[in-house]
Design an enzyme around this catalytic site. Structure first.
Site, PDB file in Angstrom:
ATOM      1  N   THR A 187       0.873  -1.176   0.000  1.00 12.76           N
ATOM      2  CA  THR A 187       0.000   0.000   0.000  1.00 12.76           C
ATOM      3  C   THR A 187       0.909   1.225   0.000  1.00 12.76           C
ATOM      4  O   THR A 187       2.076   1.132   0.401  1.00 12.76           O
ATOM      5  CB  THR A 187      -0.880   0.044   1.266  1.00 12.76           C
TER       6      THR A 187
ATOM      7  N   GLU B 294      -5.963  -3.613  -0.678  1.00 11.99           N
ATOM      8  CA  GLU B 294      -6.316  -4.712   0.234  1.00 11.99           C
ATOM      9  C   GLU B 294      -7.469  -5.553  -0.297  1.00 11.99           C
ATOM     10  O   GLU B 294      -7.843  -6.556   0.297  1.00 11.99           O
ATOM     11  CB  GLU B 294      -6.687  -4.147   1.612  1.00 11.99           C
TER      12      GLU B 294
ATOM     13  N   LYS C 117     -15.267  18.043   9.525  1.00 18.07           N
ATOM     14  CA  LYS C 117     -16.356  18.139  10.501  1.00 18.07           C
ATOM     15  C   LYS C 117     -16.577  19.591  10.845  1.00 18.07           C
ATOM     16  O   LYS C 117     -15.701  20.243  11.386  1.00 18.07           O
ATOM     17  CB  LYS C 117     -16.009  17.337  11.756  1.00 18.07           C
TER      18      LYS C 117
ATOM     19  N   TRP D 266     -20.843  16.477   9.083  1.00 19.41           N
ATOM     20  CA  TRP D 266     -19.801  16.104   8.137  1.00 19.41           C
ATOM     21  C   TRP D 266     -20.039  16.764   6.790  1.00 19.41           C
ATOM     22  O   TRP D 266     -21.166  16.816   6.304  1.00 19.41           O
ATOM     23  CB  TRP D 266     -19.789  14.580   7.925  1.00 19.41           C
TER      24      TRP D 266
HETATM   25  P1  ADP Z   1      -3.586   4.108  -1.702  1.00 21.73           P
HETATM   26  O1  ADP Z   1      -4.558   5.247  -1.739  1.00 21.73           O
HETATM   27  O2  ADP Z   1      -2.963   3.885  -0.361  1.00 21.73           O
HETATM   28  O3  ADP Z   1      -2.691   4.075  -2.881  1.00 21.73           O
HETATM   29  P2  ADP Z   1      -5.231   2.235  -2.935  1.00 21.73           P
HETATM   30  O4  ADP Z   1      -4.613   2.496  -4.239  1.00 21.73           O
HETATM   31  O5  ADP Z   1      -5.495   0.872  -2.509  1.00 21.73           O
HETATM   32  O6  ADP Z   1      -4.395   2.790  -1.808  1.00 21.73           O
HETATM   33  O7  ADP Z   1      -6.485   3.156  -2.852  1.00 21.73           O
HETATM   34  C1  ADP Z   1      -7.636   2.807  -2.191  1.00 21.73           C
HETATM   35  C2  ADP Z   1      -8.408   4.024  -1.832  1.00 21.73           C
HETATM   36  O8  ADP Z   1      -8.635   4.858  -2.956  1.00 21.73           O
HETATM   37  C3  ADP Z   1      -9.763   3.703  -1.303  1.00 21.73           C
HETATM   38  O9  ADP Z   1      -9.720   3.325   0.041  1.00 21.73           O
HETATM   39  C4  ADP Z   1     -10.497   5.021  -1.529  1.00 21.73           C
HETATM   40  O10 ADP Z   1     -10.203   5.961  -0.523  1.00 21.73           O
HETATM   41  C5  ADP Z   1      -9.884   5.523  -2.804  1.00 21.73           C
HETATM   42  N1  ADP Z   1     -10.762   5.205  -3.936  1.00 21.73           N
HETATM   43  C6  ADP Z   1     -10.643   4.194  -4.807  1.00 21.73           C
HETATM   44  N2  ADP Z   1     -11.606   4.255  -5.735  1.00 21.73           N
HETATM   45  C7  ADP Z   1     -12.361   5.330  -5.447  1.00 21.73           C
HETATM   46  C8  ADP Z   1     -13.522   5.942  -6.031  1.00 21.73           C
HETATM   47  N3  ADP Z   1     -14.096   5.467  -7.125  1.00 21.73           N
HETATM   48  N4  ADP Z   1     -14.028   7.042  -5.432  1.00 21.73           N
HETATM   49  C9  ADP Z   1     -13.463   7.557  -4.322  1.00 21.73           C
HETATM   50  N5  ADP Z   1     -12.374   7.050  -3.744  1.00 21.73           N
HETATM   51  C10 ADP Z   1     -11.826   5.943  -4.290  1.00 21.73           C
END
Ligand code: ADP
Length: 542
Positions: free
Chosen positions: A186, A331, A439, A444
């Site tokens: 990650t 994940e 907030k 929110w």
């Molecule tokens: P990182 O952000 O640590 O690189 P990931 O690539 O696994 O990790 O990203 C996952 C995160 O990206 C999700 O938990 C969410 O916050 C965000 N995310 C993914 N797809 C979307 C979406 N379509 N809309 C909003 N947020 C998204």
């Protein structure tokens, strides 16, 4: 009484065997670092994946040993996907956009033994190799005659010489489907990165799921262009799903600008593409500036961060391309939800349909969702109540590699760190990451809503909303904006643009014009860095 059906483990080698036998002449086209286009067929991928497996066996690598890559989307990377995992080793895709210190840390943590890298990443490998004593073989993804001399990198061989010395016969081993197949760290915006360790079984189930009609709906008639990198969550599983379905694959290599992607799409008659919003922004910009149209593209999956409504609209209304908004995370292998309409939405007026398309979609079969309140209570699916989003399913992590971070699950559920609503029809809408939630006066405010409205303004290229400390309201939103080149836009005009679109108290207190919004290694806005940049900023209302 047990069922009496055959118990065959779900293994990645079966995907490439299937693609070779049933779609042997299906094409794989790759833009190479060298600049040219390379083309061959699924049967060649299979043959060369077997050579990779023989090369790994020849090095006496053990079951589950880690083989790392630093590579773009391309055919050699694809061969490694199947050769490494098919032979029982673990493919570890490193993200070349990370800082060299971080890459070295990750390679050591993963205990990588082989590193296969694209020539364009030679300086990166030169910067880290002395710090990675565990890597005993470096493989440059090139022909033997392009192998750099005097690179200073020990145990360096060209990929073509490495596999060229091997036979192309190989009996894929049969083993427990729960064995590890690949890993991805990650991005670790807080603390050290942690790795999701995918299994053969989770990868195959995810490939089936990705293929479903209401997910990616892939078929042997599709020409598929994954812009989403193979170094981040296995390009959303597309390489595996493409083998399962016999799709044509089109790889963009390092060239992700609008012009290069567009020309490749047209030349290879791409029907399906997948990427993050920032990349599609460049593509749409190129089309608009040059008055171009798509002749073959039908669908595109957009995810990784929220897809702005203006982008969904532009793809659909201006170019007739269906946008499938998707949500997931490293994940989760990564697919969690995907947005397609139901039959009953067909008659809705376009703005109502857009409201649904904007959501991140419905859970894919196999993924369970719930939203949780502050006291740990499960919240209603009414489309209004916000809560922390929890997931579970056979392609969701149970634990991180080496047990890092302890047990991540809460009563069997994985807390995603995202906040959202789920409506009565099961459509999830992400409103924020929990660390980005604003907030204000106990209520929110969704930063994604605020960004989406700003991005719908014709003068705005990119917008990021963050909360700022406020003596009375706790926090108030402001929006940082990058203007389109040459556009004139004032603070007052943009604030006025919010009128009637959201409640008055949700309208940001200020607009800050910036040159650029900091992006992370996977193309997402880095709000932590933006907040640092704005540390001396004071709210006009505070
Ligand atoms: P990182 O952000 O640590 O690189 P990931 O690539 O696994 O990790 O990203 C996952 C995160 O990206 C999700 O938990 C969410 O916050 C965000 N995310 C993914 N797809 C979307 C979406 N379509 N809309 C909003 N947020 C998204």
């Amino acid at each position: 009484m047990l069922g009496l059906m055959q118990n065959q483990p779900l293994l990645i080698s079966a995907l490439i065997t299937h693609a070779e036998r049933h779609h042997g002449d299906g094409e794989i086209v790759s833009r190479r670092v060298e600049g040219d286009l390379h083309r061959y067929q699924w049967r060649d991928v299979a043959r060369r994946a077997r050579q990779v497996a023989n090369a790994l066996d020849g090095m006496q690598l053990l079951f589950s040993d880690r083989i790392a890559t630093l590579a773009w989307n391309g055919y050699r990377h694809l061969e490694l996907y199947f050769g490494v995992s098919g032979s029982g080793r673990v493919l570890h895709t490193l993200n070349p956009r990370l800082h060299p210190d971080q890459i070295a840390w990750i390679a050591n943590h993963a205990e990588d033994q082989v590193l296969c890298f694209e020539l364009s990443f030679l300086p990166l490998v030169q910067a880290i190799h002395a710090r990675c004593p565990g890597i005993r073989q470096y493989v440059a993804l090139c022909e033997a005659d392009r192998l750099p001399v005097d690179s200073g990198i020990p145990h360096l061989v060209s990929y073509e010489a490495w596999i060229g010395a091997q036979g192309d016969r190989y009996d894929w081993p049969v083993f427990d489907e729960n064995s590890a197949s690949s890993m991805c760290y990650t991005s670790g915006t807080t603390g050290n990165p942690k790795a999701a360790l995918y299994s053969q079984r989770s990868t195959i189930l995810h490939a089936y799921a990705a293929s479903l009609p209401d997910v990616m709906g892939l078929s042997a008639r599709d020409s598929v262009l994954p812009v989403v990198p193979m170094f981040h969550v296995n390009a959303w599983g597309i390489p595996y799903a493409a083998a399962l379905n016999g799709c044509k694959l089109v790889f963009p290599g390092p060239n992700l600008d609008g012009k290069s992607v567009y020309e490749l799409m047209e030349a290879e008659q791409v029907t399906f593409a997948a990427g993050v919003p920032t990349v599609w922004q460049m593509l749409l910009g190129h089309l608009k500036q040059n008055g171009l149209r798509f002749s073959s593209l039908k669908r595109t999956v957009i995810g990784g961060s929220a897809c702005p409504p203006a982008m969904i609209d532009a793809f659909r209304e201006d170019y007739g391309v269906d946008v499938l908004h998707a949500w997931g995370m490293t994940e989760m292998s990564p697919l969690g939800t995907l947005c397609t309409l139901k039959n009953r939405h067909a008659g809705l007026p376009a703005p109502e349909q857009l409201k649904i398309r904007l959501k991140q979609g419905r859970a894919i079969f196999g993924v369970d969702l719930k939203i949780i309140g502050d006291a740990g209570e499960e919240l209603p699916w009414d489309g209004k109540t916000f809560g922390d989003l929890y997931v579970k399913g056979p392609w969701v992590v149970r634990e991180y590699f080496k047990g890092d971070g302890g047990d991540p699950l809460i009563e069997g559920w994985f807390p995603t760190g995202d906040v959202g609503t789920i409506d009565g029809e099961g459509y999830l809408q992400i409103t924020d990451r929990s660390k980005d939630v604003i907030k204000s006066g106990g209520e929110w405010i969704s930063s994604i809503d605020i960004e989406n409205i700003a991005m719908a303004h014709p003068c705005v290229q990119m917008a990021a909303c963050v909360g700022m400390k406020h003596p009375k309201w706790d926090e108030r939103p402001i929006v940082a904006v990058v203007k389109r080149p040459g556009a004139e836009l004032s603070r007052e005009e943009l604030l006025g643009f919010y009128e009637g679109k959201i409640a008055k108290w949700q309208v940001p207190d200020d607009v800050v014009f910036v040159e650029a919004i900091p992006l992370g290694a996977t193309g997402k806005m880095l709000k932590t860095r933006l907040r640092e940049q704005l540390k001396d900023y004071r709210l006009p209302t505070a």
